[in-house]
Design a protein around this motif. Sequence first.
Motif, PDB file in Angstrom:
ATOM      1  N   LEU A 219      23.220 -45.727 -50.126  1.00  0.00           N
ATOM      2  CA  LEU A 219      23.030 -46.732 -49.085  1.00  0.00           C
ATOM      3  C   LEU A 219      22.670 -48.067 -49.717  1.00  0.00           C
ATOM      4  CD1 LEU A 219      21.152 -44.722 -46.304  1.00  0.00           C
ATOM      5  CD2 LEU A 219      23.569 -45.334 -46.427  1.00  0.00           C
ATOM      6  N   LEU A 220      23.397 -49.122 -49.323  1.00  0.00           N
ATOM      7  CA  LEU A 220      23.254 -50.427 -49.951  1.00  0.00           C
ATOM      8  C   LEU A 220      23.066 -51.516 -48.891  1.00  0.00           C
ATOM      9  CD1 LEU A 220      26.240 -49.874 -52.397  1.00  0.00           C
ATOM     10  CD2 LEU A 220      23.813 -49.875 -53.048  1.00  0.00           C
ATOM     11  N   PRO A 221      21.836 -51.657 -48.358  1.00  0.00           N
ATOM     12  CA  PRO A 221      21.597 -52.685 -47.350  1.00  0.00           C
ATOM     13  C   PRO A 221      21.593 -54.084 -47.948  1.00  0.00           C
ATOM     14  CG  PRO A 221      19.543 -51.603 -47.948  1.00  0.00           C
ATOM     15  CD  PRO A 221      20.635 -50.873 -48.673  1.00  0.00           C
ATOM     16  N   GLY A 222      22.110 -55.038 -47.181  1.00  0.00           N
ATOM     17  CA  GLY A 222      22.129 -56.421 -47.635  1.00  0.00           C
ATOM     18  C   GLY A 222      23.340 -57.144 -47.079  1.00  0.00           C
ATOM     19  N   ASP A 223      23.434 -58.418 -47.360  1.00  0.00           N
ATOM     20  CA  ASP A 223      24.507 -59.269 -46.851  1.00  0.00           C
ATOM     21  C   ASP A 223      25.566 -59.454 -47.931  1.00  0.00           C
ATOM     22  OD1 ASP A 223      26.144 -61.167 -45.727  1.00  0.00           O
ATOM     23  OD2 ASP A 223      24.530 -62.534 -45.153  1.00  0.00           O
ATOM     24  N   ILE A 224      26.785 -58.986 -47.686  1.00  0.00           N
ATOM     25  CA  ILE A 224      27.841 -59.097 -48.690  1.00  0.00           C
ATOM     26  C   ILE A 224      28.223 -60.549 -48.958  1.00  0.00           C
ATOM     27  CG2 ILE A 224      28.799 -56.805 -48.274  1.00  0.00           C
ATOM     28  CD1 ILE A 224      31.009 -58.191 -46.610  1.00  0.00           C
ATOM     29  N   CYS A 225      27.808 -61.470 -48.094  1.00  0.00           N
ATOM     30  CA  CYS A 225      28.086 -62.892 -48.325  1.00  0.00           C
ATOM     31  C   CYS A 225      27.192 -63.469 -49.418  1.00  0.00           C
ATOM     32  CB  CYS A 225      27.897 -63.688 -47.042  1.00  0.00           C
ATOM     33  SG  CYS A 225      29.013 -63.214 -45.711  1.00  0.00           S
ATOM     34  N   ASP A 226      26.093 -62.807 -49.698  1.00  0.00           N
ATOM     35  CA  ASP A 226      25.183 -63.231 -50.754  1.00  0.00           C
ATOM     36  C   ASP A 226      25.755 -62.779 -52.100  1.00  0.00           C
ATOM     37  OD1 ASP A 226      22.866 -62.541 -52.716  1.00  0.00           O
ATOM     38  OD2 ASP A 226      21.955 -63.908 -51.278  1.00  0.00           O
ATOM     39  N   ARG A 227      26.051 -63.724 -52.964  1.00  0.00           N
ATOM     40  CA  ARG A 227      26.750 -63.391 -54.203  1.00  0.00           C
ATOM     41  C   ARG A 227      25.934 -62.464 -55.106  1.00  0.00           C
ATOM     42  NH1 ARG A 227      29.848 -68.968 -56.126  1.00  0.00           N
ATOM     43  NH2 ARG A 227      30.874 -69.404 -54.121  1.00  0.00           N
ATOM     44  N   GLN A 228      24.640 -62.688 -55.164  1.00  0.00           N
ATOM     45  CA  GLN A 228      23.809 -61.818 -56.003  1.00  0.00           C
ATOM     46  C   GLN A 228      23.776 -60.402 -55.457  1.00  0.00           C
ATOM     47  OE1 GLN A 228      20.002 -63.883 -56.280  1.00  0.00           O
ATOM     48  NE2 GLN A 228      20.583 -64.764 -58.248  1.00  0.00           N
ATOM     49  N   HIS A 229      23.674 -60.286 -54.138  1.00  0.00           N
ATOM     50  CA  HIS A 229      23.677 -58.947 -53.544  1.00  0.00           C
ATOM     51  C   HIS A 229      25.028 -58.272 -53.755  1.00  0.00           C
ATOM     52  CE1 HIS A 229      23.103 -55.580 -50.881  1.00  0.00           C
ATOM     53  NE2 HIS A 229      24.172 -55.937 -50.198  1.00  0.00           N
ATOM     54  N   ALA A 230      26.116 -59.009 -53.583  1.00  0.00           N
ATOM     55  CA  ALA A 230      27.445 -58.433 -53.782  1.00  0.00           C
ATOM     56  C   ALA A 230      27.597 -57.877 -55.187  1.00  0.00           C
ATOM     57  CB  ALA A 230      28.519 -59.483 -53.508  1.00  0.00           C
ATOM     58  N   GLN A 231      27.143 -58.639 -56.162  1.00  0.00           N
ATOM     59  CA  GLN A 231      27.233 -58.169 -57.538  1.00  0.00           C
ATOM     60  C   GLN A 231      26.360 -56.936 -57.749  1.00  0.00           C
ATOM     61  OE1 GLN A 231      26.747 -61.219 -60.464  1.00  0.00           O
ATOM     62  NE2 GLN A 231      26.902 -59.816 -62.202  1.00  0.00           N
ATOM     63  N   ALA A 232      25.171 -56.953 -57.169  1.00  0.00           N
ATOM     64  CA  ALA A 232      24.256 -55.823 -57.334  1.00  0.00           C
ATOM     65  C   ALA A 232      24.803 -54.557 -56.684  1.00  0.00           C
ATOM     66  CB  ALA A 232      22.887 -56.175 -56.736  1.00  0.00           C
ATOM     67  N   LEU A 233      25.393 -54.670 -55.503  1.00  0.00           N
ATOM     68  CA  LEU A 233      25.875 -53.462 -54.829  1.00  0.00           C
ATOM     69  C   LEU A 233      27.068 -52.862 -55.579  1.00  0.00           C
ATOM     70  CD1 LEU A 233      28.630 -53.546 -52.795  1.00  0.00           C
ATOM     71  CD2 LEU A 233      27.198 -55.180 -51.593  1.00  0.00           C
ATOM     72  N   VAL A 234      27.934 -53.703 -56.135  1.00  0.00           N
ATOM     73  CA  VAL A 234      29.051 -53.175 -56.928  1.00  0.00           C
ATOM     74  C   VAL A 234      28.539 -52.507 -58.195  1.00  0.00           C
ATOM     75  CG1 VAL A 234      31.049 -53.829 -58.323  1.00  0.00           C
ATOM     76  CG2 VAL A 234      30.786 -54.748 -56.015  1.00  0.00           C
ATOM     77  N   GLU A 235      27.609 -53.156 -58.880  1.00  0.00           N
ATOM     78  CA  GLU A 235      27.082 -52.599 -60.120  1.00  0.00           C
ATOM     79  C   GLU A 235      26.321 -51.298 -59.871  1.00  0.00           C
ATOM     80  OE1 GLU A 235      24.834 -55.718 -61.933  1.00  0.00           O
ATOM     81  OE2 GLU A 235      26.620 -56.785 -62.659  1.00  0.00           O
TER      82      GLU A 235
END
Length: 288
Positions: A99-115
């Motif tokens: 489970l990966l809560p957060g906003d995919i529009c946030d670049r740091q979060h997007a990178q973190a969820l992929v990693e």
Amino acid sequence: MPVPSYPRPPFKPQQQSFPGKTREIEPRPDHGERSYVGHGLLKGKKTLVTGGDSGIGAAVAIAYAREGADVAIAYLPEEEDDAQGIAKYVRDAGAQCLLLPGDICDRQHAQALVEKTAKTFGRIDVLVNNAAYQKYFQDFDEITLDEWERTFTTNVHAPFNLIRLALPHMPKGSSVINTASINSKRPTPNILPYASTKGAVANMTIGLAGLLADRQVRVNAVLPGPVWTPFIPAGMDPESVEHFGEQVPFGRPGQPVELASTYVLLASDTSSYTSGALVTIAGGGAVL
């Protein structure tokens, strides 16, 4: 197994604030909780589904798990209850669920969820870009530049960024599946920003299919027609919700589970020659 007698309009007029909650929509959508049966078509696949807490994304998450895939679900924090519910179905199928809560529009979060997905699963075989934003407007003057930009950021820029970030973790034979819409070819005027983004997603899908062919990464899109999800009362006016789905030949909206098998097909190795496809699922409604 016969097709269930799914609900038909008129529905109870209802509205929700974005992004919408499953428990507040009447009638409740069918995500395949009891109806979807897997056949091992995605055994061993490692998948990432955005917007996998409800609606089409939830149906995809359940189907992927029952087909043998591990599933990472990206969702907004306010959708935690829905996400936890879908995670239980994924785990009950014997699959890992991240489970990966957060906003995919946030670049740091997007990178973190992929990693985090790649680190947990070892790779990413399938990326499903399903999360989206929609708002209904009575007339053109209500569409602000901020709303226009928000819609494009969520529906176009964020999926492109996730593809960019995921590619280094995607081996040959991997698959990207974007959720576009019949609005990409037949725009509904009162959701112009959303319809415009879905045209961009469809175009991006075809272009990426050519660009990524040499990497042997397939890119396809599903173009849903009216589908009964919390996205509808959260993104349309009450009268449109009441009559939602009447316009297609089937005379009703689709249920999320009715789209799941297409996402399974596009993710499976049996679709190894399918890339650049735009698959319309609209209850008999045609788009050219």
